[in-house]
Design a protein around this motif. Structure first.
Motif, mmCIF file in Angstrom:
data_model
loop_
_atom_site.group_PDB
_atom_site.id
_atom_site.type_symbol
_atom_site.label_atom_id
_atom_site.label_comp_id
_atom_site.label_asym_id
_atom_site.label_seq_id
_atom_site.Cartn_x
_atom_site.Cartn_y
_atom_site.Cartn_z
ATOM 1 N N ALA A 143 18.326 21.309 -11.314
ATOM 2 C CA ALA A 143 19.669 20.716 -11.351
ATOM 3 C C ALA A 143 19.607 19.200 -11.272
ATOM 4 O O ALA A 143 20.327 18.494 -11.994
ATOM 5 C CB ALA A 143 20.503 21.271 -10.192
ATOM 6 N N MET A 144 18.741 18.665 -10.421
ATOM 7 C CA MET A 144 18.592 17.218 -10.307
ATOM 8 C C MET A 144 18.002 16.626 -11.583
ATOM 9 O O MET A 144 18.340 15.505 -11.978
ATOM 10 C CB MET A 144 17.712 16.879 -9.108
ATOM 11 N N ALA A 145 17.119 17.368 -12.234
ATOM 12 C CA ALA A 145 16.541 16.907 -13.495
ATOM 13 C C ALA A 145 17.611 16.819 -14.578
ATOM 14 O O ALA A 145 17.690 15.828 -15.323
ATOM 15 C CB ALA A 145 15.418 17.853 -13.931
ATOM 16 N N VAL A 146 18.440 17.855 -14.679
ATOM 17 C CA VAL A 146 19.516 17.857 -15.672
ATOM 18 C C VAL A 146 20.506 16.722 -15.392
ATOM 19 O O VAL A 146 20.955 16.026 -16.309
ATOM 20 C CB VAL A 146 20.235 19.220 -15.682
ATOM 21 N N ALA A 147 20.831 16.520 -14.098
ATOM 22 C CA ALA A 147 21.751 15.436 -13.735
ATOM 23 C C ALA A 147 21.160 14.078 -14.101
ATOM 24 O O ALA A 147 21.864 13.190 -14.591
ATOM 25 C CB ALA A 147 22.058 15.504 -12.236
ATOM 26 N N ALA A 148 19.853 13.897 -13.868
ATOM 27 C CA ALA A 148 19.197 12.622 -14.207
ATOM 28 C C ALA A 148 19.221 12.382 -15.704
ATOM 29 O O ALA A 148 19.427 11.247 -16.165
ATOM 30 C CB ALA A 148 17.757 12.627 -13.687
ATOM 31 N N MET A 149 19.034 13.435 -16.496
ATOM 32 C CA MET A 149 19.062 13.266 -17.947
ATOM 33 C C MET A 149 20.484 12.990 -18.440
ATOM 34 O O MET A 149 20.692 12.147 -19.318
ATOM 35 C CB MET A 149 18.496 14.503 -18.638
ATOM 36 N N ASN A 150 21.466 13.666 -17.860
ATOM 37 C CA ASN A 150 22.851 13.418 -18.243
ATOM 38 C C ASN A 150 23.267 11.993 -17.921
ATOM 39 O O ASN A 150 24.087 11.394 -18.626
ATOM 40 C CB ASN A 150 23.783 14.404 -17.527
ATOM 41 N N ALA A 151 22.701 11.432 -16.830
ATOM 42 C CA ALA A 151 23.009 10.053 -16.443
ATOM 43 C C ALA A 151 22.131 9.046 -17.180
ATOM 44 O O ALA A 151 22.183 7.849 -16.894
ATOM 45 C CB ALA A 151 22.828 9.891 -14.938
ATOM 46 N N LYS A 152 21.300 9.552 -18.116
ATOM 47 C CA LYS A 152 20.403 8.710 -18.937
ATOM 48 C C LYS A 152 19.379 7.945 -18.091
ATOM 49 O O LYS A 152 18.942 6.862 -18.466
ATOM 50 C CB LYS A 152 21.209 7.743 -19.810
ATOM 51 N N LYS A 153 19.008 8.519 -16.941
ATOM 52 C CA LYS A 153 17.941 7.929 -16.131
ATOM 53 C C LYS A 153 16.569 8.297 -16.686
ATOM 54 O O LYS A 153 15.595 7.591 -16.474
ATOM 55 C CB LYS A 153 18.065 8.399 -14.678
ATOM 56 N N VAL A 154 16.494 9.427 -17.372
ATOM 57 C CA VAL A 154 15.282 9.853 -18.077
ATOM 58 C C VAL A 154 15.705 10.372 -19.446
ATOM 59 O O VAL A 154 16.875 10.702 -19.667
ATOM 60 C CB VAL A 154 14.516 10.951 -17.304
ATOM 61 N N SER A 155 14.742 10.459 -20.351
ATOM 62 C CA SER A 155 15.080 10.905 -21.708
ATOM 63 C C SER A 155 14.684 12.353 -21.974
ATOM 64 O O SER A 155 15.060 12.926 -22.981
ATOM 65 C CB SER A 155 14.407 9.996 -22.742
ATOM 66 N N ARG A 156 13.901 12.941 -21.070
ATOM 67 C CA ARG A 156 13.504 14.329 -21.279
ATOM 68 C C ARG A 156 13.121 14.995 -19.963
ATOM 69 O O ARG A 156 12.879 14.327 -18.951
ATOM 70 C CB ARG A 156 12.337 14.429 -22.257
ATOM 71 N N ILE A 157 13.061 16.326 -20.013
ATOM 72 C CA ILE A 157 12.685 17.133 -18.855
ATOM 73 C C ILE A 157 11.470 17.962 -19.233
ATOM 74 O O ILE A 157 11.434 18.576 -20.311
ATOM 75 C CB ILE A 157 13.841 18.062 -18.433
ATOM 76 N N VAL A 158 10.468 17.970 -18.369
ATOM 77 C CA VAL A 158 9.271 18.777 -18.593
ATOM 78 C C VAL A 158 9.132 19.753 -17.428
ATOM 79 O O VAL A 158 9.001 19.332 -16.273
ATOM 80 C CB VAL A 158 8.009 17.901 -18.709
ATOM 81 N N LEU A 159 9.197 21.039 -17.716
ATOM 82 C CA LEU A 159 9.107 22.086 -16.699
ATOM 83 C C LEU A 159 7.769 22.803 -16.861
ATOM 84 O O LEU A 159 7.436 23.285 -17.946
ATOM 85 C CB LEU A 159 10.260 23.077 -16.846
ATOM 86 N N VAL A 160 7.012 22.885 -15.778
ATOM 87 C CA VAL A 160 5.631 23.371 -15.841
ATOM 88 C C VAL A 160 5.412 24.474 -14.810
ATOM 89 O O VAL A 160 5.954 24.416 -13.704
ATOM 90 C CB VAL A 160 4.641 22.216 -15.569
ATOM 91 N N ARG A 161 4.581 25.451 -15.194
ATOM 92 C CA ARG A 161 4.204 26.521 -14.262
ATOM 93 C C ARG A 161 2.785 26.974 -14.559
ATOM 94 O O ARG A 161 2.406 27.062 -15.727
ATOM 95 C CB ARG A 161 5.136 27.728 -14.441
ATOM 96 N N PRO A 162 1.973 27.268 -13.534
ATOM 97 C CA PRO A 162 0.667 27.870 -13.806
ATOM 98 C C PRO A 162 0.848 29.320 -14.236
ATOM 99 O O PRO A 162 1.685 30.037 -13.684
ATOM 100 C CB PRO A 162 -0.058 27.773 -12.460
ATOM 101 N N ALA A 163 0.103 29.747 -15.241
ATOM 102 C CA ALA A 163 0.218 31.122 -15.748
ATOM 103 C C ALA A 163 -0.714 32.034 -14.956
ATOM 104 O O ALA A 163 -1.818 32.352 -15.379
ATOM 105 C CB ALA A 163 -0.114 31.166 -17.234
ATOM 106 N N VAL A 164 -0.247 32.442 -13.774
ATOM 107 C CA VAL A 164 -1.038 33.301 -12.889
ATOM 108 C C VAL A 164 -0.227 34.544 -12.567
ATOM 109 O O VAL A 164 0.930 34.456 -12.148
ATOM 110 C CB VAL A 164 -1.401 32.566 -11.576
ATOM 111 N N GLU A 165 -0.829 35.731 -12.766
ATOM 112 C CA GLU A 165 -0.120 36.981 -12.456
ATOM 113 C C GLU A 165 0.070 37.127 -10.959
ATOM 114 O O GLU A 165 -0.781 36.720 -10.172
ATOM 115 C CB GLU A 165 -0.900 38.198 -12.977
ATOM 116 N N ALA A 166 1.181 37.703 -10.564
ATOM 117 C CA ALA A 166 1.476 37.893 -9.140
ATOM 118 C C ALA A 166 0.874 39.198 -8.654
ATOM 119 O O ALA A 166 1.557 40.211 -8.469
ATOM 120 C CB ALA A 166 2.990 37.889 -8.911
#
Length: 343
Positions: A143-166
């Motif tokens: 949510a904070m990332a989307v808000a920062a992009m809407n406010a033009k504080k950043v130009s993109r969002i990068v979401l990352v996760r390790p691909a590890v089975e649970a």
């Protein structure tokens, strides 16, 4: 001191399910609240009664402005109000409105630790959110990332996760490389679709304004003008964590979230998150926000489940710290409780 507060139309939501919000005010502010047919009678110390009166007045003012927080959100706001005399319902609603420009839902912390977390993200370039499931670590970060992009504080969002089975091996997954890793990244997609219109999310993904990728795709990159989030960081290795943290470019912000009690690596002692908490403690510009079971905002059962597992955990003998990779999870949890939280 005793006063009578008028029962205005549509005041009932303030009372909460089975009057839970009134009980919260009674227990936290040391007052007695009686619901009568014609008024709400409040009795207690003068300052506490005045704070209850302010809560009722603020709720009425918000209602007239067309702001109707749902029950879970309202209960969280009230917990913050009763815990801090300087906080009011209106100030929380105003700050939530500012953070939520262009977002379907209001970004509103529901606990003191969540509030510290949100403020830490606003004020720092790298923040670690560490704690049990259901405490809003990932959702608030997205949510904070989307808000920062809407406010033009950043130009993109990068979401990352390790691909590890649970804890289970899925074997061969059909499809393209992206289709193979998408199941691991589904919680990040869920948060995006909850915050933004589906059509807007699809367009942003298509234009690469929002990038959702497995951790392995990050090596060799420099991420400038971006809001970067790594979720499930407890499942990174020490080498992967170092690699990710050094991707941060100019005008970028990074949030790393994880739960050190749910490590799915073959050797939990080699978790990159556990190592980072030890190695980066005290580094200027990096803040660690630690959540507790009281911060759980999912179904009420989740909070009780987390507490049950914590109480059933066998007492382990603390090992010598030695090198960073030898630091055990109980030692990390003890340090988390002692760490100074951001103001």
């Amino acid at each position: 001191m005793k006063i009578a507060l008028e029962i205005t139309p549509n005041l009932e939501p303030l009372f909460g399910t089975r009057d839970e919000n009134l009980r919260l005010m009674e227990d936290s502010l040391d007052v007695r609240i009686d619901l009568r047919s014609d008024a709400v009678h409040v009795e207690g110390p003068e300052e506490s009664v005045a704070r209850v009166q302010r809560i009722f007045q603020d709720f009425e003012a918000l209602r007239r402005q067309g702001i109707h927080p749902h029950n879970g959100e309202l209960n969280g706001m009230l917990r913050l109000v009763v815990a801090d005399p300087a906080t009011t319902l209106r100030s929380l609603a105003d700050s939530g409105k500012q953070r939520s420009a262009g977002i379907k839902r209001t970004v509103q912390p529901r606990s003191l630790n969540q509030r510290r977390y949100v403020e830490a993200i606003e004020q720092n370039d790298m923040v670690f959110g560490v704690g049990p499931a259901g405490t809003g670590k990932t959702y608030l970060a997205v949510a904070m990332a989307v808000a920062a992009m809407n406010a033009k504080k950043v130009s993109r969002i990068v979401l990352v996760r390790p691909a590890v089975e649970a804890g289970e091996k899925l074997g061969f997954l059909p499809g393209s490389l992206q289709e193979k890793v998408d199941p691991y990244l589904r919680p990040l997609y869920d948060a995006l679709y909850d915050l933004l219109e589906p059509e807007r999310v699809e367009k942003m993904l298509e234009k690469n304004v929002i990038e959702v990728a497995p951790l392995a795709f990050m090596r060799g990159r420099t991420l400038n003008d971006a809001f970067i989030i790594m979720d499930e960081a407890q499942n990174t290795t020490i080498e992967q964590m170092k690699m990710f943290l050094t991707r941060l470019g100019n005008n970028s912000k990074a949030v790393i979230t994880g739960d050190i009690t749910q490590i799915d690596l073959p050797n939990p002692r080699k978790s990159g998150l556990v190592d980072a908490i030890n190695v980066l403690d005290g580094v200027e510009g990096i803040l660690f926000c630690h959540f507790e079971d009281s911060d759980v905002v999912r179904h009420a059962l989740v909070q009780r489940i987390v507490r049950a597992y914590e109480s059933a955990k066998p007492q382990q003998q603390e090992l010598p710290l030695g090198d960073a990779i030898e630091m055990d999870v109980p030692a990390i949890e003890e340090r988390a409780q002692q760490q100074v939280k951001p103001q």
